[in-house]
Design a protein around this motif. Sequence first.
Motif, PDB file in Angstrom:
ATOM      1  N   ASP A   1      34.263   5.112  39.048  1.00 20.54           N
ATOM      2  CA  ASP A   1      35.370   4.748  38.159  1.00 20.54           C
ATOM      3  C   ASP A   1      35.163   3.354  37.561  1.00 20.54           C
ATOM      4  O   ASP A   1      34.611   2.464  38.216  1.00 20.54           O
ATOM      5  N   PRO A   2      35.628   3.149  36.327  1.00 17.43           N
ATOM      6  CA  PRO A   2      35.570   1.795  35.756  1.00 17.43           C
ATOM      7  C   PRO A   2      36.532   0.872  36.507  1.00 17.43           C
ATOM      8  O   PRO A   2      37.522   1.329  37.080  1.00 17.43           O
ATOM      9  N   VAL A   3      36.226  -0.415  36.516  1.00 17.71           N
ATOM     10  CA  VAL A   3      37.103  -1.388  37.184  1.00 17.71           C
ATOM     11  C   VAL A   3      38.017  -2.079  36.189  1.00 17.71           C
ATOM     12  O   VAL A   3      38.981  -2.732  36.577  1.00 17.71           O
ATOM     13  N   ALA A   4      37.743  -1.926  34.893  1.00 16.65           N
ATOM     14  CA  ALA A   4      38.593  -2.524  33.859  1.00 16.65           C
ATOM     15  C   ALA A   4      38.390  -1.767  32.559  1.00 16.65           C
ATOM     16  O   ALA A   4      37.301  -1.250  32.279  1.00 16.65           O
ATOM     17  N   LEU A   5      39.463  -1.693  31.756  1.00 18.79           N
ATOM     18  CA  LEU A   5      39.411  -1.123  30.418  1.00 18.79           C
ATOM     19  C   LEU A   5      40.229  -2.020  29.507  1.00 18.79           C
ATOM     20  O   LEU A   5      41.418  -2.245  29.770  1.00 18.79           O
ATOM     21  N   GLY A   6      39.600  -2.554  28.472  1.00 18.50           N
ATOM     22  CA  GLY A   6      40.304  -3.532  27.652  1.00 18.50           C
ATOM     23  C   GLY A   6      40.710  -4.720  28.503  1.00 18.50           C
ATOM     24  O   GLY A   6      39.904  -5.263  29.269  1.00 18.50           O
TER      25      GLY A   6
ATOM     26  N   SER B   1      32.799  13.939  29.829  1.00 22.08           N
ATOM     27  CA  SER B   1      32.292  15.281  29.536  1.00 22.08           C
ATOM     28  C   SER B   1      33.015  15.959  28.379  1.00 22.08           C
ATOM     29  O   SER B   1      32.516  16.934  27.820  1.00 22.08           O
ATOM     30  N   VAL B   2      34.211  15.461  28.019  1.00 20.42           N
ATOM     31  CA  VAL B   2      34.964  16.098  26.933  1.00 20.42           C
ATOM     32  C   VAL B   2      35.129  15.181  25.718  1.00 20.42           C
ATOM     33  O   VAL B   2      35.869  15.505  24.788  1.00 20.42           O
ATOM     34  N   VAL B   3      34.468  14.029  25.729  1.00 19.68           N
ATOM     35  CA  VAL B   3      34.568  13.111  24.593  1.00 19.68           C
ATOM     36  C   VAL B   3      33.722  13.639  23.445  1.00 19.68           C
ATOM     37  O   VAL B   3      32.500  13.752  23.553  1.00 19.68           O
TER      38      VAL B   3
ATOM     39  N   GLU C   1      33.776   3.547  24.275  1.00 15.27           N
ATOM     40  CA  GLU C   1      32.870   4.546  24.858  1.00 15.27           C
ATOM     41  C   GLU C   1      33.653   5.511  25.731  1.00 15.27           C
ATOM     42  O   GLU C   1      33.409   6.717  25.720  1.00 15.27           O
ATOM     43  N   GLN C   2      34.627   4.972  26.506  1.00 19.76           N
ATOM     44  CA  GLN C   2      35.585   5.786  27.237  1.00 19.76           C
ATOM     45  C   GLN C   2      36.960   5.535  26.609  1.00 19.76           C
ATOM     46  O   GLN C   2      37.612   4.539  26.927  1.00 19.76           O
TER      47      GLN C   2
END
Length: 430
Positions: free
Chosen positions: A10-15, A50-52, A86-87
């Motif tokens: 899992d990412p640790v940060a988004l924005g 997988s669905v992007v 990207e995500q």
Amino acid sequence: MQITPLNPEDPVALGDFELLGRIGHGGMGQVFLGESLGGEPAAVKVIKPSVVDSESRQRFAQEIEVLKTIWGARIAAFLGADAEAEQPWLATEYVDGPDLAKHVGTHGPLPSVLAAALGAVLAEALSGVHAQGLLHRDLKPANVLLGPNGPKIIDFGLAAFTESTISLTAPHQVVGTPICMAPEQAAGVKPLTAAVDVYALGALLLFAVTGHYPHQAATPYMVFHLVTDPGTAPDLSGVPDDLLPLLTAMLAHDAAGRPSLTEVVQRCRALIEAQGMKIAQARRRLTAHTAERRRPGQAAPADSVPTVAWPAAASDTRVTEITPAELETPADAPAPSPAPAGTAPAPATAAALTPDDSPGPGPAPRPAGLPPADPREHPDASRREPPAPGRRPPTGSPRPGEGTRTLRHSVQARRTAERLRSVYAAKAPF
């Protein structure tokens, strides 16, 4: 609401949002508990890699534009998003409470007067959404969160502008949840009208008072068949007599025969007043009822996954007038055993703390029979030195040897915060 630790991938940060744990998932993506730079909790929705694709990004971008357009006290607020990342991610207000489906599944149906209060709250909120030229199109129990300040509607991923000429679906493609879907929506009729959300609200209220939906079958295809068949009436078994006329009208097969949302609010209010209660009082009781079911000390289901509690602040400024007496242990709680003569008095319990008190340092109490643990010891047997006084423990990626990170804080703080929420819910003006 259950919060589980992040997975290694899992990412640790988004924005600008740090991710602290997982709170839900679906076919399209994952929802994380996040925190803004200023400490604002958020529900951060991320599309699965997988669905992007171009279509999913376009649909996600539409959801972001919808959330930027709508607002209201019963709508989870928009906090930020990036459909081109990207995500792709979307952050909304975090509502600390279960959804209606989980609440009914765990605690049983709502009393009719509380269901009427819920109907009035949600119908008024949907009316505001419709006034902005939007339809929800996927209202269902899982999309209504029962927070400490009342219910809130989430997930406008299928919402559509009622006058838009642009569609992301094929001419005969049907999107939505069939168990709460209006017949004309299931049949692929376009354009849809406000009546589809009236039907969905009726299906939601039916579930709230009975635990079942208007039409149920073994497969979604069979549900679609039942919903679209004008000769198959919805199953209204178990509906209280005072709610039966309203739900019958809301679940009418013909859209023209359903009441408007304004009429739904008025009829719910009349039902409440017939019970000798005011609408504001019924709304407070609804919130207190759902908050009461989440009191600390209740045994968790044996098959539940471990949860990570949201970290409460060490001390908070008093923001509402709540006396210490309101936080005391309920009368039905067992009295503490007297301490043997000559021993030091036990530390204060969470029930004796005022909102301005901060819990004392030290590890959380351990169950009886277990040996004392080193307060620096982690579940994976690694050791970490305690943070300096007044500083928040680091929440970044795990250090070498630390394993999966967890959120830890005082048990007393959690109990005090939960009691504060319960008392505040009972006093809330809405």
